[in-house]
Every structure is written in structure tokens, then in C-alpha cells.
Design an enzyme around this catalytic site. Sequence first.
Site, PDB file in Angstrom:
ATOM      1  CG  ASP A 188     -17.243  27.361  30.050  1.00  0.00           C
ATOM      2  OD1 ASP A 188     -17.836  27.185  31.303  1.00  0.00           O
ATOM      3  OD2 ASP A 188     -16.148  27.681  29.918  1.00  0.00           O
ATOM      4  CD  GLN A 232      -1.470  26.217  35.526  1.00  0.00           C
ATOM      5  OE1 GLN A 232      -2.566  26.130  35.246  1.00  0.00           O
ATOM      6  NE2 GLN A 232      -0.547  25.236  35.043  1.00  0.00           N
ATOM      7  CE  LYS A 240     -13.539  28.673  33.854  1.00  0.00           C
ATOM      8  NZ  LYS A 240     -13.114  27.340  33.495  1.00  0.00           N
ATOM      9  CG  ASP A 299     -12.249  19.559  30.510  1.00  0.00           C
ATOM     10  OD1 ASP A 299     -13.428  19.430  30.124  1.00  0.00           O
ATOM     11  OD2 ASP A 299     -12.156  20.188  31.582  1.00  0.00           O
ATOM     12  CB  CYS A 328      -6.131  19.335  33.397  1.00  0.00           C
ATOM     13  SG  CYS A 328      -5.739  19.230  31.783  1.00  0.00           S
ATOM     14  CB  CYS A 358      -6.725  10.187  45.357  1.00  0.00           C
ATOM     15  SG  CYS A 358      -8.348  10.458  44.693  1.00  0.00           S
TER      16      CYS A 358
END
Length: 390
Positions: A69, A79, A93, A137, A196, A349
Site C-alpha cells: 500500500d 469508519q 497505512k 478497490d 466507494c 458532483c
Amino acid sequence: MLPPDTSGVQLSPDEVARFSRHLILPEVGMEGQKRLKAASVLCVGTGGLGSPLLLYLAAAGVGRLGIVDFDVVDHSNLQRQVIHGTSWVGKPKIESAKARILEINPHCQVDLYDTALTSDNALDIIRPYDLVCDGTDNFPTRYLVNDACVLLGKPNVYGSIFRFEGQATVFNLDAESPNYRDLFPEPPPPGMVPSCAEGGVVGVLPGIIGVIQATEAVKIITGIGTTLSGRLLLFDALQMKFRELKLRPSPERPVIDRLIDYQQFCGVGGTAPGQEEAGSVESISVTELKQRLDSTPDDLVLIDVRNPPEAEIAVIPGALLIPLDRIESGEAVEEVRRLAEGKTLYVHCKLGGRSAKALIALARHGINGINVAGGIDAWSVDVDPNVARY
């Protein structure tokens, strides 16, 4: 080969006490725990899936964990990315993950790869490990992980999540097993599957799917039970339902004999999330938009195509909320036409992807406009830091 060779592997008194609940399981026992200690697992990603994966593999006694990562911990990660804590915000991370792993199991060797997995480094990074857990992802990296595992003969424990739904399976368990290309022979068009960051995800979902991945890894290492190889497990958190689909190797599956350019294969250029579609429409920066809002507000209309829950978090002053699905369905096209009559139309957006889609849809009806690059997220960074980021 799995299960790992345990010749010469011993458990210390501390390890016997630590893993005693495994040792009294007839299916695991002393030999199974030695296999776990002798095993090495590479986890690609330390996000929603990688967090529970690493926590439970460390707790189970896997002797060597590799982590790939290059991101840092962000407040929005907390979360669901439960391996990280508030004190680690802004820090790598992989360092956060290593610190937590060693708290759980100080006997674990933790290898860190502070880099993106690429076609140039994937084989060298994956080769030393017994199996790979895919916690990524995005489609380019999933294809890359798959193809590298096929070339190296490594099992690939796969999971994915979106909103309230998740899926998991085991690819490439052996030469006859299905792999990721049997599930997705071709990548979807860029932007077709929201991230996500744009679509959201309920925080507990990656915990469920990540723990399923960890369970499969433990089973593969210890040689017990029946794995998900050949079965795609689907989970709906809203309905609390699992269902299963058969997955078989396709006779039309291409032979994987080398790694390719996966960004090109998936039709993306490595741009920031939400920006792939934005390149096909005229755009304006948030600072330019602010200047025009201040100087000629009556000559323009600004439309926000996010979903109503997002507008409850933060808004750009003066923007009119018309969600993207109303535009793409055609329901709101005439409303937009009336609003934009005689004015310059700007659309925003969160990041710029959905607004670009909206403009592409509106152009089919003869309505032209300008995309706000970076969306409200860029507005918060470059114009008004009091607008909440999410």
C-alpha cells in the site's frame, strides 16, 4: 506448495498459550498451527478489506505477512478501516497496520511495500509468499493481482464491496481452478462501477467480507474444510442474505503468459477517482467558477448532481440539486433546459465523474455545459475550507 512444510517449526510456550483455542480444535491442532506459523501471506491493500484480513491473519498466527500500500490514513477511512486509529491520520497505512499487527502477534514477521503494485514489480513482490489476499478497490490492480498469481501458481483470495453488497471467492487454487478472468472476462467501461468514495459503503460490510477472506486463507494454509474455489459467495447486508453462484473456468479464457499494461487494458489512465469521464467534456476549475459566481452570478446556473444525502453534508452556495439518476433517466432534462436557457450551465458532483456523465447525457438532448473539475471536494480544498470534506 500449500500447506507449508512444518519441518523444524516449533511453537514457544507463549505461542502455545496464545493459540490454545486453535490447538484444541481437532481440525487444526499442533500441526495446523505450525502450518500457520510457517505460512506467508501477501495482502494487497490495507483499506476496508485489508484491515480485518490482516488483523485476523495475525491473530490466527500466520508467521509472515506482507503488506502492499502507498496511501496514508485519512479521517474518512476510520469508519471501516479498523486496523487504523485516529492517531495515525496522515501517516502511512502500512506503518499503522504493522504497529497494530505486532500488538496482536509479536511473533509475526511483517514485510512492508510502500509502493503501488505494477506490472514491473508484481512478480517480485508476490513470488516469496504462499498465497495472496486481494483487498484492492479497482479493476486494473485486480487483473494485475490475478494474472501475477496465475503466472506464479499462487492462490488468490478475492473480495469486493460496494454500498451494502459484497462478494468473495478463491481464485487459482490449483491449475484447474477458475480465476478472475472467468468472473470478469473484460473490464467494465471506465466509470461504469462507482467507487466507494462516490457510492458509499456501510462500515461493517468490509469487515464481514474481509473476515470471510481471512477464513479462506486459514483453511487453505491448514488444508481443512472446503474453500470457495469454484463458488462466488454473494452477500446482501440490507437483507442479511447470502447466496452462491457456481464459477467454472471458461474455455474461451485467454492464456496468461505475461503481465500487460492494466491501466490501458481497463481503459483508464491512472487519474484520480472520478476523473476518467471528466476528460471528455469541457471543464473549469473551482477557482475559476468562484470568480464567475462572484462577478456574473446572473449569467450562469450551477447544478449539483450528487445524491440528496450528500447535499446534507455540504453544498456549494447557489447550486441547484438535480441528482444524476434523474438526468440519465430523462426525467429532469427539460427542467435543466429551462434553468439553463440563456445562461452558461455548470455542473458539479463530489469529484467530477458524475457531473461529466450528466453533461454527456444532457448533450444527447442538445444541452451543453461545463464540468466543474474536482467537484465539491476541490471546492473545499481550494476555495472554502469550511465546506466539509467527506
